[in-house]
Enzyme design. Sequence first.
Site, PDB file in Angstrom:
ATOM      1  CD  GLU A 265      -9.488  32.219 -48.732  1.00 50.75           C
ATOM      2  OE1 GLU A 265     -10.575  32.829 -48.685  1.00 50.75           O
ATOM      3  OE2 GLU A 265      -8.728  32.123 -47.771  1.00 50.75           O
TER       4      GLU A 265
ATOM      5  CG  ASP B 154     -19.049  36.662 -46.767  1.00 51.32           C
ATOM      6  OD1 ASP B 154     -17.845  36.842 -46.530  1.00 51.32           O
ATOM      7  OD2 ASP B 154     -19.493  35.630 -47.301  1.00 51.32           O
TER       8      ASP B 154
END
Lengths: 406, 279
Positions: B46, B57
């Site tokens: 990814e 995140d």
Amino acid sequence: MTTPTIAPPDLSHYGRFGGRFVPEALIAALDELEAAFHSAQADEAFGARMSELRRHYGGRPTPLYLAERLSAHAAGPDGAAARIYLKREDLAHTGSHKLCNVLGQGLLTERMGKRRIIAETGAGQHGVAAATIAALLGMECIVYMGEEDCRRQRLNVIRMRLMGAEVVPVTSGTRTLKDAINETMRDWVTNVETTHYLIGSVVGPHPFPMIVREYVKVIGEEVRAELLGREGRLPDAVVACVGGGSNAMGLFHPFIGDTDVRLVGVEAGGDGVDTGRHAATLSGGSEGILHGARSFVLQDDYGQVRPTHSVSAGLDYPGVGPEHAWLHDTGRATYTSATDEQALEGFRLLCELEGIIPALEPAHAVVPTVELARRLGPDAVVVLNLSGRGDKDVDEVAEVLRMVDA
Amino acid sequence: MTAAIRAANTDGRAALVIYLPAGYPDLETSRACLEAAAGAGADLLEVGFPYSDPLMDGPTIQAANQVALDAGCTPDDDFAVCARLTAAVDVPTLVMTYYNLAWHYPGPGQEGRATAGSSRADGLDDFAAACRAAGLAGAILPDLPAEEGARWRKAAAGGDLDTVFLAAPTSRDHRLQAVADASTGFVYATSTLGVTGERQSLSAMAGPLVTRLRDVTDRPVCVGIGVTTGAHAAEVAGFADGVIVGSAAVRAAGEGGPEAVAALVRELADGCRRSASVA
């Protein structure tokens, strides 16, 4: 009270704006919140408790004050301008309109059986309101606030801590409201099962923009009822500052169906919209997705969100509520901007002419209101939402205006 | 992508998926780190495209994002990394980024899109085409839930890209079905509630979520968020088809470049194998 409104096509979208663009982990909580809101709306006991607290704890309805000297200033020596009324949200408990929203969401939190509230804040007005309601309802409260805003709004940091809230300075990104929202979202993703995100404006994923609007629209409803009583008519224009847009939506919403009433939003023009150093999202931004909703965003061509600038921490935000994007796009409301300098001029006008120290946020709307009153002429009525008081801003203003002796 | 995961499963192990952001610590090194991950045993890659407001995140990936953004990395720089990477390795590669970045692609010169007008095109078809041109097999947009995903799925189908949506421990059954239906390639099961980041121990929520997903889909299920060590990988490999590791790999890339990434990936790959053979 029922008021005519133009309903958007469905509850979660405003035209093509709104929606929910959030990680899957939050969807269940958004569904739970929406269900709790609708069930509370149908519950007479909930409504009665909210009315009681609004009145005896929060100080509502707030006064609608005819500002004669400000109106005379607008008229000038030739003597012809509209009557300017100030909706005195600065006199509500905690010093701004923010209590309406946190009261509703606080009671919803209790209804959902959650005991932990998290909130973002820019100028600290929403953080103070959230800390207030958490103290009132005996809940834990964490407020995320950009490090830069903690400095600018020190007084509000102290107020929050006095009421038992934990204030967490946010050091990521631009260290202002946008990043405080990111941090609050991250906390919520982590603690969603025990925690309510008490969002402070008509922004974020559905159902937040709808719920916050429903709790703040009491502002416009009071204006409407009061003016009908005193003037026997509706206003020609209602004016409010717009950051995320909660005080403006609260004022505008009950008038959306009254197409003769102009809805005027004033964004933070910073150093000027053409300088790039501003926070005027509708005037100077473009469409995009930020903080869970499709709306207008101050961003570069790639979609990276840009740093903003405003003398007022509460308007220093690169997004705006999706319903405002819809009102802007359909032309129902007009959005203009005032620079830092014009905001400071508005601040001084209210101090010197009316003996009212306004928050820097609504101070942005003063000069545009004066200009509009002049343009509309002596038979008109204009209402300015004075959404908060300026105690929190005196250090900042004194510094900018160099009023403090060295 | 499904084939790569199933091949690993047939081989007696869970597929190992490694996330690294383009442009961290710089464009060239990020490409070298991704290649090193493939060489050391990653079955899928990814590539993160840095975004200004990565609300899914944690601190490690936020900081890496910021390094890349401060250096001026654009989505086209990120696609260039992908193109060179996919030419050099033969593991399927996905892009992982936030919806606003895809929505605005290709960026400058598209002013007509964002200004007044009744029907507004977005950049999603262009983004899907660019993915395809860079040799990518699919995309993960973590802030795009299934219910808002119809437009992106249409664009992705046009670019022959897999669309991976996230399932969470809080997802109700009807939503798991919607997530599985919207996903091609695999379903991304988030192991815990929270943002990306390294964890001391694996959440107990992951196993039950995978079990619930098995009831609604035959697609491969990969587990991510908080998977940090070989031991975690082994645990996940006991019940999932794939193991996704991000923050630990990002830390390795920052601390020791491609060699450190390769060492970590070997440890994780070993975990995937060991446990699957036990299970």
